[in-house]
Design a protein around this motif. Structure first.
Motif, PDB file in Angstrom:
ATOM      1  N   PHE A 300      34.308  40.999  48.209  1.00  0.00           N
ATOM      2  CA  PHE A 300      34.587  39.568  48.137  1.00  0.00           C
ATOM      3  C   PHE A 300      36.081  39.272  48.160  1.00  0.00           C
ATOM      4  O   PHE A 300      36.908  40.137  47.845  1.00  0.00           O
ATOM      5  CB  PHE A 300      33.964  38.978  46.875  1.00  0.00           C
ATOM      6  CG  PHE A 300      32.483  39.187  46.771  1.00  0.00           C
ATOM      7  CD1 PHE A 300      31.619  38.573  47.666  1.00  0.00           C
ATOM      8  CD2 PHE A 300      31.950  40.021  45.794  1.00  0.00           C
ATOM      9  CE1 PHE A 300      30.259  38.773  47.591  1.00  0.00           C
ATOM     10  CE2 PHE A 300      30.584  40.222  45.705  1.00  0.00           C
ATOM     11  CZ  PHE A 300      29.732  39.607  46.600  1.00  0.00           C
ATOM     12  N   THR A 301      36.405  38.029  48.508  1.00  0.00           N
ATOM     13  CA  THR A 301      37.791  37.573  48.508  1.00  0.00           C
ATOM     14  C   THR A 301      38.343  37.593  47.087  1.00  0.00           C
ATOM     15  O   THR A 301      37.693  37.098  46.158  1.00  0.00           O
ATOM     16  CB  THR A 301      37.885  36.135  49.068  1.00  0.00           C
ATOM     17  OG1 THR A 301      37.328  36.119  50.386  1.00  0.00           O
ATOM     18  CG2 THR A 301      39.322  35.660  49.110  1.00  0.00           C
ATOM     19  N   VAL A 302      39.516  38.160  46.922  1.00  0.00           N
ATOM     20  CA  VAL A 302      40.120  38.279  45.591  1.00  0.00           C
ATOM     21  C   VAL A 302      40.250  36.902  44.933  1.00  0.00           C
ATOM     22  O   VAL A 302      40.694  35.937  45.549  1.00  0.00           O
ATOM     23  CB  VAL A 302      41.510  38.940  45.682  1.00  0.00           C
ATOM     24  CG1 VAL A 302      42.204  38.932  44.322  1.00  0.00           C
ATOM     25  CG2 VAL A 302      41.378  40.361  46.206  1.00  0.00           C
ATOM     26  N   ALA A 303      39.795  36.841  43.675  1.00  0.00           N
ATOM     27  CA  ALA A 303      39.878  35.627  42.837  1.00  0.00           C
ATOM     28  C   ALA A 303      38.908  34.530  43.263  1.00  0.00           C
ATOM     29  O   ALA A 303      38.970  33.411  42.743  1.00  0.00           O
ATOM     30  CB  ALA A 303      41.293  35.079  42.768  1.00  0.00           C
ATOM     31  N   GLY A 304      37.994  34.829  44.181  1.00  0.00           N
ATOM     32  CA  GLY A 304      36.939  33.880  44.502  1.00  0.00           C
ATOM     33  C   GLY A 304      35.858  33.931  43.436  1.00  0.00           C
ATOM     34  O   GLY A 304      35.862  34.816  42.563  1.00  0.00           O
ATOM     35  N   ASN A 305      34.912  33.005  43.487  1.00  0.00           N
ATOM     36  CA  ASN A 305      33.858  32.952  42.467  1.00  0.00           C
ATOM     37  C   ASN A 305      33.052  34.237  42.403  1.00  0.00           C
ATOM     38  O   ASN A 305      32.777  34.758  41.313  1.00  0.00           O
ATOM     39  CB  ASN A 305      32.929  31.763  42.739  1.00  0.00           C
ATOM     40  CG  ASN A 305      33.588  30.440  42.448  1.00  0.00           C
ATOM     41  OD1 ASN A 305      34.537  30.360  41.672  1.00  0.00           O
ATOM     42  ND2 ASN A 305      33.114  29.376  43.080  1.00  0.00           N
ATOM     43  N   ASN A 306      32.655  34.784  43.564  1.00  0.00           N
ATOM     44  CA  ASN A 306      31.868  36.020  43.569  1.00  0.00           C
ATOM     45  C   ASN A 306      32.686  37.215  43.110  1.00  0.00           C
ATOM     46  O   ASN A 306      32.160  38.141  42.478  1.00  0.00           O
ATOM     47  CB  ASN A 306      31.299  36.271  44.974  1.00  0.00           C
ATOM     48  CG  ASN A 306      30.110  35.386  45.282  1.00  0.00           C
ATOM     49  OD1 ASN A 306      29.399  34.946  44.382  1.00  0.00           O
ATOM     50  ND2 ASN A 306      29.879  35.107  46.543  1.00  0.00           N
ATOM     51  N   TRP A 307      33.983  37.213  43.425  1.00  0.00           N
ATOM     52  CA  TRP A 307      34.869  38.289  42.959  1.00  0.00           C
ATOM     53  C   TRP A 307      34.925  38.289  41.440  1.00  0.00           C
ATOM     54  O   TRP A 307      34.838  39.354  40.805  1.00  0.00           O
ATOM     55  CB  TRP A 307      36.260  38.075  43.545  1.00  0.00           C
ATOM     56  CG  TRP A 307      37.262  39.144  43.224  1.00  0.00           C
ATOM     57  CD1 TRP A 307      37.486  40.299  43.911  1.00  0.00           C
ATOM     58  CD2 TRP A 307      38.195  39.155  42.119  1.00  0.00           C
ATOM     59  NE1 TRP A 307      38.505  41.032  43.324  1.00  0.00           N
ATOM     60  CE2 TRP A 307      38.957  40.351  42.229  1.00  0.00           C
ATOM     61  CE3 TRP A 307      38.465  38.271  41.081  1.00  0.00           C
ATOM     62  CZ2 TRP A 307      39.958  40.670  41.314  1.00  0.00           C
ATOM     63  CZ3 TRP A 307      39.464  38.594  40.165  1.00  0.00           C
ATOM     64  CH2 TRP A 307      40.194  39.775  40.287  1.00  0.00           C
ATOM     65  N   TYR A 308      35.055  37.119  40.848  1.00  0.00           N
ATOM     66  CA  TYR A 308      35.086  37.029  39.384  1.00  0.00           C
ATOM     67  C   TYR A 308      33.740  37.411  38.772  1.00  0.00           C
ATOM     68  O   TYR A 308      33.679  38.073  37.729  1.00  0.00           O
ATOM     69  CB  TYR A 308      35.497  35.624  38.931  1.00  0.00           C
ATOM     70  CG  TYR A 308      36.973  35.517  38.629  1.00  0.00           C
ATOM     71  CD1 TYR A 308      37.524  36.107  37.490  1.00  0.00           C
ATOM     72  CD2 TYR A 308      37.839  34.854  39.493  1.00  0.00           C
ATOM     73  CE1 TYR A 308      38.876  36.023  37.205  1.00  0.00           C
ATOM     74  CE2 TYR A 308      39.203  34.763  39.223  1.00  0.00           C
ATOM     75  CZ  TYR A 308      39.714  35.358  38.075  1.00  0.00           C
ATOM     76  OH  TYR A 308      41.060  35.287  37.798  1.00  0.00           O
ATOM     77  N   PHE A 309      32.649  37.010  39.429  1.00  0.00           N
ATOM     78  CA  PHE A 309      31.325  37.352  38.916  1.00  0.00           C
ATOM     79  C   PHE A 309      31.116  38.864  38.963  1.00  0.00           C
ATOM     80  O   PHE A 309      30.618  39.470  38.004  1.00  0.00           O
ATOM     81  CB  PHE A 309      30.256  36.627  39.734  1.00  0.00           C
ATOM     82  CG  PHE A 309      28.853  36.803  39.209  1.00  0.00           C
ATOM     83  CD1 PHE A 309      28.604  36.961  37.865  1.00  0.00           C
ATOM     84  CD2 PHE A 309      27.776  36.804  40.088  1.00  0.00           C
ATOM     85  CE1 PHE A 309      27.311  37.120  37.376  1.00  0.00           C
ATOM     86  CE2 PHE A 309      26.486  36.957  39.620  1.00  0.00           C
ATOM     87  CZ  PHE A 309      26.251  37.113  38.261  1.00  0.00           C
ATOM     88  N   ALA A 310      31.512  39.485  40.074  1.00  0.00           N
ATOM     89  CA  ALA A 310      31.384  40.935  40.201  1.00  0.00           C
ATOM     90  C   ALA A 310      32.260  41.645  39.168  1.00  0.00           C
ATOM     91  O   ALA A 310      31.856  42.655  38.571  1.00  0.00           O
ATOM     92  CB  ALA A 310      31.754  41.378  41.613  1.00  0.00           C
ATOM     93  N   SER A 311      33.465  41.124  38.940  1.00  0.00           N
ATOM     94  CA  SER A 311      34.369  41.699  37.933  1.00  0.00           C
ATOM     95  C   SER A 311      33.765  41.575  36.540  1.00  0.00           C
ATOM     96  O   SER A 311      33.895  42.480  35.698  1.00  0.00           O
ATOM     97  CB  SER A 311      35.734  40.996  37.979  1.00  0.00           C
ATOM     98  OG  SER A 311      36.364  41.172  39.226  1.00  0.00           O
ATOM     99  N   ASP A 312      33.100  40.456  36.292  1.00  0.00           N
ATOM    100  CA  ASP A 312      32.417  40.210  35.014  1.00  0.00           C
ATOM    101  C   ASP A 312      31.353  41.280  34.775  1.00  0.00           C
ATOM    102  O   ASP A 312      31.310  41.933  33.720  1.00  0.00           O
ATOM    103  CB  ASP A 312      31.789  38.812  35.057  1.00  0.00           C
ATOM    104  CG  ASP A 312      31.191  38.385  33.730  1.00  0.00           C
ATOM    105  OD1 ASP A 312      30.485  39.191  33.114  1.00  0.00           O
ATOM    106  OD2 ASP A 312      31.403  37.234  33.309  1.00  0.00           O
ATOM    107  N   LEU A 313      30.485  41.483  35.770  1.00  0.00           N
ATOM    108  CA  LEU A 313      29.417  42.479  35.641  1.00  0.00           C
ATOM    109  C   LEU A 313      29.990  43.883  35.511  1.00  0.00           C
ATOM    110  O   LEU A 313      29.472  44.709  34.739  1.00  0.00           O
ATOM    111  CB  LEU A 313      28.487  42.410  36.858  1.00  0.00           C
ATOM    112  CG  LEU A 313      27.752  41.087  37.105  1.00  0.00           C
ATOM    113  CD1 LEU A 313      26.860  41.207  38.336  1.00  0.00           C
ATOM    114  CD2 LEU A 313      26.925  40.683  35.893  1.00  0.00           C
TER     115      LEU A 313
END
Length: 506
Positions: A300-313
């Motif tokens: 995912f694009t860095v700092a996008g919503n999915n990037w943050y969600f993936a980082s969260d998980l």
């Protein structure tokens, strides 16, 4: 103004700026012109609205005809530049690169035909249709096939006309199915937001969507319908809490994407890896989720919503397998990015909790970071922010209150800790009745033993042996858990006892 900003952002990130908008290149003379100042102002967010731009450029309001003309011309330049985006590999996937190329060729073919250059338009359309069919761009295939059919009719070529007609009919039928599948999935999302919908109704709706999309997929096995079929199945298994089913469907989707590299995109891989990680966490398969984490984040694009969600998980997986260094890296990378403060309050609140648990792991002696978080984390503020009793946040509320209790006991404030433990007892009886909170309830019984046995570690150990064994056994329970406990409960309990023992002997 916002539309211009969005188009300019896309154009300047996907084009050669020196050729498309020289005004944005440092040192270019064109930057001092009104058009240059306007473009720079838009790109740098200098103007919040049209009135601010008009005032700066002309000393008037946005109704000034000069400003309206400037804005109109800028809009035309931006729209023109959209046709010259640099959508090429390796920055972009093969699939996206060819989609953009086919779209551009389609416009060119249509334009040529409208301006009485039918043969050139036909040649471009015919060549582009071959590419569009290879990459299964159904929407483009329909338009191109119709254009070719029309040209064949003009030239009275019956065989060619009927051939293109059959192509048009086939692609239109597939496109209708793709649109219908999109409708079913979008409608499902909207229905999920209606609080009055009964679970039985939503289960039927999920199942109906899954069956219908799969039926259409069997009729027209296009790339779009394959993806929609996987999504519908994942949605269904996720809703009925069959997380093993979710993982199986995600594995099938990823296997399919690997088998068709020319149709594959990083974001599509990421989409199904994200779903698989979520399901793995529900099943407490933390190592499996952790293995996927880096590849998923990179999709995912860095700092996008999915990037943050993936980082969260990924953080949840890392801290559960007690890889605290990796958890620290994920936390730092997420919270120090310039876009962090633009995230929703709920998302930032989760990362605050994660920071609290990293500090807790440090104070429990579970790891020693290169730089202590004690000086940067506002512990007093965190301890004084008792969460509201919200059913929608009950999982995170438990994690917050539990961490409060642990911090208070580590600091020897047993009176306040006892009050929070009593609060947890009431909270548990009110909100944590469901069977998937069984492990949480067992852990809370262990915590309640601290004041019951006067916070004496030896007494707590002796009298909670059975409860502790029950907690250990629950870690192998196949029942999905809604609570990602971050630091494993057994580790937290044992570490707290050791910490209290140390404090009482010094």
């Amino acid at each position: 103004m916002e539309i211009l900003k969005e188009i300019l952002r896309i154009v300047t990130t996907k084009s050669d700026k020196a050729k498309v908008f020289p005004e944005l290149v440092e040192g270019d003379e064109a930057a001092s012109s009104l058009a240059g100042r306007y473009l720079i102002g838009i790109a740098s967010d200098q103007y919040a609205n049209d009135d601010e731009a008009a005032l700066d450029l002309y000393g008037t309001g946005s109704s000034d005809q000069r400003y309206r003309t400037l804005k109109s011309r800028t809009y035309e330049r931006l729209m023109h530049s959209v046709l010259f985006l640099q959508v090429k590999q390796p920055e972009h996937s093969e699939y996206l690169s060819y989609y953009y190329k086919c779209m551009r060729n389609q416009i060119a073919a249509q334009t040529l035909m409208r301006f009485a250059s039918r043969r050139a338009g036909y040649a471009i359309a015919l060549k582009t249709l071959t590419i569009a069919q290879k990459y299964q761009f159904t929407d483009i295939c329909v338009s191109l096939a119709v254009m070719l059919r029309e040209s064949a009719a003009v030239w009275n070529k019956r065989t060619t006309f009927l051939h293109h007609h059959r192509e048009a009919v086939r692609h239109m039928s597939a496109l209708k199915c793709e649109y219908d599948a999109d409708f079913l999935l979008d409608h499902l999302k909207m229905e999920m937001t209606v609080t009055s919908r009964k679970r039985s109704y939503l289960i039927d709706l999920h199942k109906d969507a899954m069956v219908k999309v799969e039926t259409m997929r069997k009729e027209h096995n296009t790339h779009g319908l394959r993806l929609s079929s996987f999504r519908a199945a994942v949605n269904y298994f996720d809703f009925v809490e069959d997380f093993s089913g979710v993982i199986n469907e995600c594995d099938s989707a990823i296997e399919y994407l690997n088998s068709v590299p020319h149709l594959s995109q990083r974001a599509r891989h990421g989409e199904f890896m994200l779903q698989k990680m979520t399901a793995a966490l529900y099943l407490r398969r933390y190592s499996e989720a952790f293995t996927l984490s880096d590849k998923c984040i990179d999709s995912f694009t860095v700092a996008g919503n999915n990037w943050y969600f993936a980082s969260d998980l990924a953080f949840v997986a890392a801290i559960n397998i007690q890889d605290y260094e990796k958890a620290e890296l994920l936390y730092t990378r997420a919270t120090t990015h310039r876009k962090y403060n633009m995230l929703s309050e709920n998302t930032r609140e989760r990362w605050i909790i994660y920071g609290a648990y990293l500090l807790l792991a440090e104070q429990l002696g579970l790891y020693a970071p290169q730089q202590s978080r004690a000086k940067t984390f506002r512990l007093s503020t965190y301890l004084n922010s008792l969460p509201e009793e919200s059913k929608s946040k009950k999982v995170y509320n438990v994690l917050i209150i539990v961490s409060h209790v642990f911090y208070l006991m580590i600091n020897g404030d047993y009176d306040t800790a006892e009050k929070r433990i009593d609060y947890l007892r009431v909270y548990s009886s009110r909100y944590l009745k469901e069977k998937h909170f069984n492990r949480v309830r067992i852990f809370l019984r262990l915590i309640q033993s601290f004041p019951k046995h006067s916070f004496i570690p030896s007494e707590i150990r002796k009298n909670t042996k059975d409860i502790y064994e029950e907690l250990v056994a629950s870690s192998h329970d196949p029942m999905p858990s809604e609570t990602n406990e971050l630091i494993p409960f057994e580790v937290m309990f044992e570490s707290l006892l050791k910490t209290v023992e140390k404090s009482t002997t010094t």
